[in-house]
Design a protein around this motif. Structure first.
Motif, PDB file in Angstrom:
ATOM      1  N   THR A   7       0.851  -1.185   0.000  1.00 52.40           N
ATOM      2  CA  THR A   7       0.000   0.000   0.000  1.00 52.40           C
ATOM      3  C   THR A   7       0.886   1.234   0.000  1.00 52.40           C
ATOM      4  OG1 THR A   7      -0.119   0.243   2.395  1.00 52.40           O
ATOM      5  CG2 THR A   7      -1.774  -1.162   1.370  1.00 52.40           C
ATOM      6  N   ASP A   8       0.296   2.330  -0.395  1.00 54.80           N
ATOM      7  CA  ASP A   8       0.999   3.610  -0.369  1.00 54.80           C
ATOM      8  C   ASP A   8       0.560   4.444   0.829  1.00 54.80           C
ATOM      9  OD1 ASP A   8       2.352   3.000  -2.704  1.00 54.80           O
ATOM     10  OD2 ASP A   8       0.782   3.864  -3.973  1.00 54.80           O
ATOM     11  N   LEU A   9      -0.140   3.821   1.755  1.00 51.12           N
ATOM     12  CA  LEU A   9      -0.639   4.542   2.911  1.00 51.12           C
ATOM     13  C   LEU A   9       0.490   4.853   3.887  1.00 51.12           C
ATOM     14  CD1 LEU A   9      -3.834   2.405   3.614  1.00 51.12           C
ATOM     15  CD2 LEU A   9      -3.693   4.584   2.409  1.00 51.12           C
ATOM     16  N   CYS A  10       0.348   5.979   4.554  1.00 48.04           N
ATOM     17  CA  CYS A  10       1.287   6.320   5.613  1.00 48.04           C
ATOM     18  C   CYS A  10       0.800   5.690   6.916  1.00 48.04           C
ATOM     19  CB  CYS A  10       1.372   7.827   5.783  1.00 48.04           C
ATOM     20  SG  CYS A  10       2.069   8.661   4.360  1.00 48.04           S
ATOM     21  N   PHE A  11       1.717   5.187   7.698  1.00 44.77           N
ATOM     22  CA  PHE A  11       1.367   4.552   8.957  1.00 44.77           C
ATOM     23  C   PHE A  11       1.799   5.449  10.112  1.00 44.77           C
ATOM     24  CE2 PHE A  11       0.011   0.409   7.618  1.00 44.77           C
ATOM     25  CZ  PHE A  11       0.574   0.275   6.363  1.00 44.77           C
ATOM     26  N   ASP A  12       0.855   5.714  10.995  1.00 42.71           N
ATOM     27  CA  ASP A  12       1.224   6.428  12.209  1.00 42.71           C
ATOM     28  C   ASP A  12       1.315   5.418  13.351  1.00 42.71           C
ATOM     29  OD1 ASP A  12      -1.390   5.867  12.893  1.00 42.71           O
ATOM     30  OD2 ASP A  12      -2.049   7.942  12.985  1.00 42.71           O
ATOM     31  N   LYS A  13       1.353   5.900  14.548  1.00 44.52           N
ATOM     32  CA  LYS A  13       1.577   5.042  15.716  1.00 44.52           C
ATOM     33  C   LYS A  13       0.513   3.950  15.852  1.00 44.52           C
ATOM     34  CE  LYS A  13       2.050   5.270  20.701  1.00 44.52           C
ATOM     35  NZ  LYS A  13       1.908   6.075  21.893  1.00 44.52           N
ATOM     36  N   ASP A  14      -0.758   4.299  15.658  1.00 41.12           N
ATOM     37  CA  ASP A  14      -1.839   3.318  15.825  1.00 41.12           C
ATOM     38  C   ASP A  14      -1.752   2.187  14.807  1.00 41.12           C
ATOM     39  OD1 ASP A  14      -2.897   4.711  17.971  1.00 41.12           O
ATOM     40  OD2 ASP A  14      -4.297   5.853  16.723  1.00 41.12           O
ATOM     41  N   GLU A  15      -1.479   2.532  13.546  1.00 42.05           N
ATOM     42  CA  GLU A  15      -1.377   1.503  12.509  1.00 42.05           C
ATOM     43  C   GLU A  15      -0.155   0.610  12.731  1.00 42.05           C
ATOM     44  OE1 GLU A  15      -2.002   4.737  11.717  1.00 42.05           O
ATOM     45  OE2 GLU A  15      -4.043   4.569  10.955  1.00 42.05           O
ATOM     46  N   LYS A  16       0.966   1.206  13.127  1.00 43.51           N
ATOM     47  CA  LYS A  16       2.164   0.415  13.416  1.00 43.51           C
ATOM     48  C   LYS A  16       1.913  -0.525  14.589  1.00 43.51           C
ATOM     49  CE  LYS A  16       5.510   3.738  11.677  1.00 43.51           C
ATOM     50  NZ  LYS A  16       6.588   4.685  12.026  1.00 43.51           N
ATOM     51  N   SER A  17       1.198  -0.029  15.580  1.00 41.33           N
ATOM     52  CA  SER A  17       0.865  -0.855  16.737  1.00 41.33           C
ATOM     53  C   SER A  17      -0.035  -2.019  16.332  1.00 41.33           C
ATOM     54  CB  SER A  17       0.191   0.004  17.807  1.00 41.33           C
ATOM     55  OG  SER A  17      -0.166  -0.760  18.915  1.00 41.33           O
ATOM     56  N   ALA A  18      -1.002  -1.758  15.464  1.00 40.21           N
ATOM     57  CA  ALA A  18      -1.907  -2.816  14.997  1.00 40.21           C
ATOM     58  C   ALA A  18      -1.143  -3.893  14.223  1.00 40.21           C
ATOM     59  CB  ALA A  18      -3.013  -2.213  14.132  1.00 40.21           C
ATOM     60  N   LEU A  19      -0.204  -3.481  13.387  1.00 35.98           N
ATOM     61  CA  LEU A  19       0.598  -4.450  12.643  1.00 35.98           C
ATOM     62  C   LEU A  19       1.477  -5.262  13.580  1.00 35.98           C
ATOM     63  CD1 LEU A  19       1.630  -2.365   9.510  1.00 35.98           C
ATOM     64  CD2 LEU A  19       0.041  -4.289   9.598  1.00 35.98           C
ATOM     65  N   TYR A  20       2.014  -4.613  14.588  1.00 38.15           N
ATOM     66  CA  TYR A  20       2.830  -5.327  15.565  1.00 38.15           C
ATOM     67  C   TYR A  20       1.974  -6.329  16.352  1.00 38.15           C
ATOM     68  CZ  TYR A  20       6.159  -6.266  19.281  1.00 38.15           C
ATOM     69  OH  TYR A  20       6.997  -6.893  20.158  1.00 38.15           O
ATOM     70  N   ASN A  21       0.733  -5.939  16.660  1.00 42.43           N
ATOM     71  CA  ASN A  21      -0.183  -6.854  17.356  1.00 42.43           C
ATOM     72  C   ASN A  21      -0.472  -8.091  16.513  1.00 42.43           C
ATOM     73  OD1 ASN A  21      -0.311  -5.165  19.563  1.00 42.43           O
ATOM     74  ND2 ASN A  21      -2.207  -4.191  18.930  1.00 42.43           N
ATOM     75  N   LEU A  22      -0.610  -7.915  15.202  1.00 45.87           N
ATOM     76  CA  LEU A  22      -0.790  -9.071  14.320  1.00 45.87           C
ATOM     77  C   LEU A  22       0.409 -10.001  14.404  1.00 45.87           C
ATOM     78  CD1 LEU A  22      -2.261  -7.619  10.994  1.00 45.87           C
ATOM     79  CD2 LEU A  22      -3.388  -9.129  12.625  1.00 45.87           C
ATOM     80  N   LYS A  23       1.601  -9.411  14.424  1.00 44.44           N
ATOM     81  CA  LYS A  23       2.827 -10.210  14.511  1.00 44.44           C
ATOM     82  C   LYS A  23       2.869 -10.985  15.827  1.00 44.44           C
ATOM     83  CE  LYS A  23       7.829  -9.705  13.966  1.00 44.44           C
ATOM     84  NZ  LYS A  23       8.365 -10.299  15.159  1.00 44.44           N
ATOM     85  N   ILE A  24       2.526 -10.340  16.911  1.00 45.11           N
ATOM     86  CA  ILE A  24       2.495 -11.014  18.213  1.00 45.11           C
ATOM     87  C   ILE A  24       1.499 -12.165  18.184  1.00 45.11           C
ATOM     88  CG2 ILE A  24       1.771 -10.742  20.627  1.00 45.11           C
ATOM     89  CD1 ILE A  24       2.941  -7.914  20.489  1.00 45.11           C
ATOM     90  N   LEU A  25       0.351 -11.943  17.549  1.00 43.22           N
ATOM     91  CA  LEU A  25      -0.684 -12.976  17.482  1.00 43.22           C
ATOM     92  C   LEU A  25      -0.208 -14.186  16.693  1.00 43.22           C
ATOM     93  CD1 LEU A  25      -3.572 -13.657  18.294  1.00 43.22           C
ATOM     94  CD2 LEU A  25      -4.355 -12.476  16.235  1.00 43.22           C
ATOM     95  N   TRP A  26       0.384 -13.978  15.514  1.00 44.15           N
ATOM     96  CA  TRP A  26       0.824 -15.151  14.740  1.00 44.15           C
ATOM     97  C   TRP A  26       2.007 -15.838  15.391  1.00 44.15           C
ATOM     98  CZ3 TRP A  26       2.560 -11.055  11.049  1.00 44.15           C
ATOM     99  CH2 TRP A  26       3.921 -11.059  10.812  1.00 44.15           C
ATOM    100  N   GLU A  27       2.877 -15.096  16.050  1.00 45.47           N
ATOM    101  CA  GLU A  27       3.995 -15.745  16.745  1.00 45.47           C
ATOM    102  C   GLU A  27       3.487 -16.588  17.920  1.00 45.47           C
ATOM    103  OE1 GLU A  27       6.655 -12.546  17.673  1.00 45.47           O
ATOM    104  OE2 GLU A  27       7.654 -12.673  15.727  1.00 45.47           O
ATOM    105  N   GLY A  28       2.473 -16.095  18.614  1.00 47.58           N
ATOM    106  CA  GLY A  28       1.878 -16.875  19.698  1.00 47.58           C
ATOM    107  C   GLY A  28       1.214 -18.130  19.185  1.00 47.58           C
ATOM    108  N   MET A  29       0.543 -18.023  18.046  1.00 52.17           N
ATOM    109  CA  MET A  29      -0.079 -19.204  17.454  1.00 52.17           C
ATOM    110  C   MET A  29       0.958 -20.216  16.998  1.00 52.17           C
ATOM    111  SD  MET A  29      -3.132 -17.578  15.229  1.00 52.17           S
ATOM    112  CE  MET A  29      -4.766 -17.585  15.887  1.00 52.17           C
TER     113      MET A  29
END
Length: 93
Positions: A65-87
């Motif tokens: 995507t060409d979207l800019c990511f601020d703190k909330d979006e970066k946090s959401a992506l990091y949460n996805l990473k934590i979720l798949w690593e836990g799984m």
């Protein structure tokens, strides 16, 4: 609060975080029925499929995507990473 080894500890949800940023899970009690049902659902449908989907969503959002990511979006992506690593840890145990 100070441990016997001299490290400070602060509580954060169900984790203990020490001064050197190592995270140690607290001993948890048994799962309630909705937690157990949720884990059974994930296992039934295939943990590896959920991991694959979470990684795909993460990669599409981050790299295609060409979207800019601020703190909330970066946090959401990091949460996805934590979720798949836990799984992935669930599949190893």
């Amino acid at each position: 609060m100070r441990n016997t080894n001299g490290q400070n500890v602060c509580l954060n949800d169900n984790l203990l975080k020490t001064v050197n940023d190592s995270v140690e899970p607290k001993v948890s009690t048994s799962l309630n029925s909705s937690e157990a049902e949720f884990l059974d659902y994930i296992k039934f449908h295939g943990i590896s499929e959920f991991v694959k989907s979470l990684k795909m969503i993460h990669d599409f959002a981050l790299y295609h995507t060409d979207l800019c990511f601020d703190k909330d979006e970066k946090s959401a992506l990091y949460n996805l990473k934590i979720l798949w690593e836990g799984m992935e840890q669930i599949t190893k145990s």
